[in-house]
Design a protein around this motif. Structure first.
Motif, PDB file in Angstrom:
ATOM      1  N   THR A  65       0.831  -1.203   0.000  1.00 24.36           N
ATOM      2  CA  THR A  65       0.000   0.000   0.000  1.00 24.36           C
ATOM      3  C   THR A  65       0.866   1.254   0.000  1.00 24.36           C
ATOM      4  O   THR A  65       0.542   2.246  -0.669  1.00 24.36           O
ATOM      5  N   ALA A  66       1.986   1.225   0.729  1.00 21.39           N
ATOM      6  CA  ALA A  66       2.902   2.365   0.743  1.00 21.39           C
ATOM      7  C   ALA A  66       3.425   2.648  -0.660  1.00 21.39           C
ATOM      8  O   ALA A  66       3.522   3.818  -1.085  1.00 21.39           O
ATOM      9  N   TYR A  67       3.754   1.595  -1.389  1.00 21.46           N
ATOM     10  CA  TYR A  67       4.219   1.771  -2.768  1.00 21.46           C
ATOM     11  C   TYR A  67       3.137   2.431  -3.616  1.00 21.46           C
ATOM     12  O   TYR A  67       3.404   3.368  -4.371  1.00 21.46           O
ATOM     13  N   MET A  68       1.894   1.939  -3.498  1.00 18.13           N
ATOM     14  CA  MET A  68       0.811   2.458  -4.318  1.00 18.13           C
ATOM     15  C   MET A  68       0.465   3.910  -3.957  1.00 18.13           C
ATOM     16  O   MET A  68       0.111   4.705  -4.824  1.00 18.13           O
ATOM     17  N   PHE A  69       0.586   4.263  -2.668  1.00 22.02           N
ATOM     18  CA  PHE A  69       0.401   5.673  -2.301  1.00 22.02           C
ATOM     19  C   PHE A  69       1.522   6.527  -2.885  1.00 22.02           C
ATOM     20  O   PHE A  69       1.315   7.692  -3.229  1.00 22.02           O
ATOM     21  N   GLY A  70       2.707   5.946  -3.003  1.00 25.02           N
ATOM     22  CA  GLY A  70       3.792   6.641  -3.689  1.00 25.02           C
ATOM     23  C   GLY A  70       3.445   6.891  -5.147  1.00 25.02           C
ATOM     24  O   GLY A  70       3.748   7.963  -5.702  1.00 25.02           O
ATOM     25  N   VAL A  71       2.803   5.912  -5.770  1.00 22.08           N
ATOM     26  CA  VAL A  71       2.363   6.076  -7.167  1.00 22.08           C
ATOM     27  C   VAL A  71       1.371   7.235  -7.281  1.00 22.08           C
ATOM     28  O   VAL A  71       1.425   8.030  -8.230  1.00 22.08           O
ATOM     29  N   ILE A  72       0.463   7.346  -6.294  1.00 14.59           N
ATOM     30  CA  ILE A  72      -0.511   8.447  -6.306  1.00 14.59           C
ATOM     31  C   ILE A  72       0.210   9.795  -6.230  1.00 14.59           C
ATOM     32  O   ILE A  72      -0.073  10.713  -7.011  1.00 14.59           O
TER      33      ILE A  72
END
Length: 548
Positions: free
Chosen positions: A132-139
């Motif tokens: 999830t941390a990675y995907m929030f980074g994508v955002i």
């Protein structure tokens, strides 16, 4: 030369796809390969193999008792699937207690973050939080890098994202504690898809309309190849440290682009840098062996007029919600982005829970995407966007619900999951182009940006949804299935865009597709024979992330 068409006439001299576009396109799509590796790297680097409680006095750091041993079966209860419970052990007076430590089945994995930090049972949230941390980074990356692409250029963001992918990707391997690992994963995510984002738009702004569908789908193919490479490297390297280093090192193939890749002529033109834009066109014409010529002095004089036209467009995201028809289309298409992303990543990230060799299954998850892309390239401009995306989403949803009815861990369930991945991959590959055609030119970037932002948010939520299987293993799959069905059905209410003149203004956008639903016109043909095709003028895109 008509002032408003100076740029389009200049770009038209290149043709839709020549040697120059082919070379630049090859450079662009390498970013999709690295994006697939980075985004799904936890599938192998943080894999959680089959596990059970460690039995005091039986298991030790140097010895793990056989799982079928009588000592093990007496100490650990059997779950509803007929396997050893992974979180409970018999304590005093034969009462069930939680495990204090675990041992892992080393048939496929002997080294991973999941084994090292025990991402199991009450600690499963740690693995989900890392993804999830990675995907929030994508955002964050979609917002920050998208703006930077428009401010400092696509090429600059492309190359710097590659450099920072390399740095943060390697740094993740060196993290010695969990929270540092999560923080680095977040930074890794910001830049992990930055080059993909910039490269996709560079391609869309360079190739002609007749090649945009094929080129867009090719980006998806390269992303799937990245997924397959992820599995191949995982099979060859059974060490989470070196494996992460190898994944990060793939970003090095993007660094020579600073010398080989050109900036977008459309972006240069929009910034008033006409001489640089024209110089690239002249270089491209020479590489394409074209006899066409461009008049630099005339084009430079027209550039200021065109740039003024772009700067006068003040429509923005808020305009997507001000009128009924635009509001309906915006909500439905954002729902499609959300559902496609949550199902795509839900199926991809949970490969390790299927029955079989996890490396082979992960590889197959990439392979099954290929037939869907062939189907898309053949049928998209024949059947239409609406019919194809709705059918594929509905079939993907049905596949998820069929899995629920099949025995847990059966080969049939694995096969149906792969079929579901095939269909959802196909619908995901359509949605970007379909979104761009639904919205009018003045808010096209805002509309696509809002949709892809919805996809990023759902991608961040997917690992957390997967945790619901601790309540019942079927819950996440049921959620994925119903979201796909609901979203697939909702697309029936969107208009078809194939063969239609694309809307330009907000007023055009509100009128576009009124009364055109799958219930009134599901063939993809025009509702009126009086409409004519007009060439699309492509304004340089204000970028956000796609599939990432």
């Amino acid at each position: 030369m008509d002032k408003e068409h100076a740029l389009e006439e200049m770009m038209g001299k290149l043709g839709d796809f020549g040697r120059y576009q082919g070379f630049q396109f090859f450079l662009h799509i390498l970013a999709a390969l690295t994006a697939g590796l980075h985004m799904l790297s936890l599938v192998t680097v943080a894999a959680v193999p089959e596990h059970r409680c460690a039995i005091k006095g039986v298991d030790s750091p140097n010895h793990t008792e056989l799982w079928i041993s009588e000592l093990v079966t007496k100490a650990i209860p059997i779950n509803i699937h007929g396997k050893l419970d992974s979180c409970k052990i018999y304590g005093e007076n034969n009462t069930l207690v939680d495990c204090e430590s675990w041992v892992y089945n080393n048939n496929y994995f002997t080294s991973s973050r999941g084994i090292e930090w025990d991402f199991v049972c009450s600690r499963r949230w740690m693995g989900a939080a890392a993804q999830t941390a990675y995907m929030f980074g994508v955002i964050v990356g979609s917002i920050v890098l998208g703006r930077l692409c428009d401010k400092i250029g696509r090429k600059t963001v492309f190359v710097w994202s590659g450099i920072l992918q390399l740095i943060f990707g390697a740094s993740v391997a060196f993290a010695t504690d969990y929270y540092t690992f999560v923080a680095l994963r977040f930074l890794y995510g910001i830049f992990g898809s930055g080059s993909y984002m910039a490269g996709f738009v560079l391609t869309m702004e360079l190739v002609g309309p007749s090649r945009r569908t094929v080129c867009g789908v090719t980006f998806q193919i390269m992303f799937a190849l990245g997924f397959m490479a992820l599995a191949a490297w995982g099979y060859l390297i059974d060490n989470r440290f070196y494996l992460q280093i190898i994944y990060a090192a793939h970003a090095a193939i993007l660094l020579p682009h600073w010398f080989l890749m050109d900036e977008s002529p459309r972006w240069l033109w929009s910034q008033g840098r006409a001489r640089e834009s024209v110089a690239i066109i002249e270089k491209a014409l020479k590489m394409n062996r074209s006899t066409e010529t461009v008049e630099t002095s005339v084009l430079v004089s027209q550039c200021k007029v065109t740039c003024a036209k772009y700067s006068d467009d003040r429509a923005g995201t808020c305009d997507l919600f001000k009128t009924p028809n635009m509001l309906k289309k915006t909500l439905i298409i954002c729902g499609c982005w959300f559902a496609n992303s949550v199902v795509y990543y839900g199926l991809s990230l949970n490969t390790g829970k299927l029955n079989g060799n996890p490396y082979f299954l992960t590889f197959l998850m990439g392979v099954v995407e290929m037939p869907s892309y062939v189907i898309i390239m053949y049928f998209l401009d024949r059947v239409g966007h609406r019919a194809l995306i709705s059918v594929m989403m509905l079939l993907g949803g049905v596949s998820c619900l069929v899995v629920v009815a099949l025995p847990h861990g059966s080969h049939a369930a694995t096969g149906v999951v792969l079929v579901g991945k095939l269909f959802i991959s196909g619908s995901y590959s359509i949605i970007y182009k379909y979104s761009a055609e639904l919205f009018p030119t003045v808010v096209r970037s805002s509309g696509v940006g809002l949709g892809s932002m919805s996809a990023s948010v759902s991608g961040a939520l997917t690992p957390l949804i997967s945790l619901l299987d601790s309540l019942n293993p079927k819950i996440p799959t049921i959620i994925f299935g119903f979201l796909a069905l609901l979203s697939g059905f909702s697309t029936f209410f969107l208009p078809e865009t194939m063969g239609r003149t694309l809307p330009q203004s907000i007023e055009d956008g509100e009128k576009f597709g009124v009364g055109d639903t799958c219930f009134t016109n599901c063939s993809g043909r025009r509702m009126s024979n009086t409409s004519i095709d007009l060439p699309e003028t492509m304004i340089p895109l204000d970028i956000t992330v796609k599939k990432s």
